[in-house]
Design a protein around this motif. Structure first.
Motif: not given
Length: 284
Positions: A4-10, A12-24
């Motif tokens: 799941x991607x969330x972003x604002x301005x510059x 951007x974060x991608x979060x996975x349901x697996x592990x509740x982890x930030x992927x990038x």
């Protein structure tokens, strides 16, 4: 992978349901976090719940009662609790925020029964990660929280994170003894992160830190809630990342006096903490 991607301005974060982890996590195209951890090596940050690091002997004693664990990775000791290995559920999301939840039942691998939640939010140049846990068991248990982000290790990166003392490391990647912080690892003033094996806990931390990457023209200022008085630094050496891990307790706290900062939660009680990372150009 359910990301799941969330972003604002510059930012951007991608979060996975697996592990509740930030992927990038990127800021104007520059990587703030490196995807180098977790079972598949693709996690850039993951939650430490209901505690972080290892449990020596895979056992603990709480109020006179013995509990046992089983290894949950290739490591012979139970590592980092369960949240980073479990599947989290989406509770709410929009363009700039996300809420996940996780339920864990006690079993052979871990005696903990709890509910956990994570909130992620971004706002132009800063992001927040809130982590909470509630004891759903029928007895009091020692709980702790932490975050395990992987930051870029560039030749000129510096870290500012004042602490009062350091724990040496012994066999099994476990803490040994508290000592005065050696100069090479004294981050009371901005200092380069050595490119060698480091796997040490630091205590007596205020919860404020700063990482500066001149090559990336980037600064990350980290602010933690008051429960986070410790951190770990890990890097294997000859790598392009280092881990700066805020924790509410010391590693192997299950075998320390007063549980090393782990909080004894009665059934129904909760513990929560927040990590905020603010980003700016290095010249600011």
């Amino acid at each position: 992978m359910d990301e799941i991607r969330i972003a604002d301005g510059g930012l951007e974060i991608s979060v996975s349901r697996q592990g509740g982890a930030i992927r990038s996590a990127t800021f104007h195209g520059r990587a703030v976090l490196q995807p180098r951890g977790g079972p598949d090596g693709g996690m850039a940050s993951f939650p430490l719940v209901p505690f972080g690091n290892r449990v020596e002997y895979n056992v603990m004693t709480v109020q006179g009662r013995d509990y046992s664990f089983q290894p949950n990775t290739d490591d012979p000791l139970h590592l980092h609790g369960d949240g980073w290995l479990g599947l989290w559920n989406v509770q709410a999301q929009d363009e700039r925020s996300l809420t996940l939840s996780y339920e864990h039942e006690a079993g052979r691998v871990s005696p903990y029964r709890y509910s956990a939640s994570q909130g992620f939010s971004v706002s132009d140049c800063r992001f927040e990660n809130v982590l909470s846990v509630t004891n759903r068991g029928d007895t009091s248990m020692p709980f702790g929280l932490g975050f395990h982000p992987f930051f870029p290790l560039t030749p000129n990166v510096t870290l500012l994170a004042p602490a009062s003392r350091l724990w040496t490391e012994r066999q099994g990647y476990l803490p040994d003894a508290p000592v005065a912080i050696p100069e090479e690892l004294d981050f009371s003033t901005p200092r380069p992160v050595p490119d060698r094996w480091i796997n040490n806990a630091f205590e007596g931390w205020s919860g404020a830190a700063s990482i500066r990457w001149p090559e990336l023209d980037l600064v990350a200022k980290i602010e933690m809630d008051g429960i986070f008085g410790n951190y770990m630094i890990y890097t294997p050496g000859n790598a392009d990342f280092f881990c700066f891990e805020p924790m509410s307790h010391l590693p192997n706290g299950h075998h320390m006096r007063d549980f090393g900062g782990l909080v004894l939660l009665a059934p129904g009680e909760s513990l929560a903490g927040r990590m905020t990372i603010s980003l700016s150009a290095a010249g600011i």
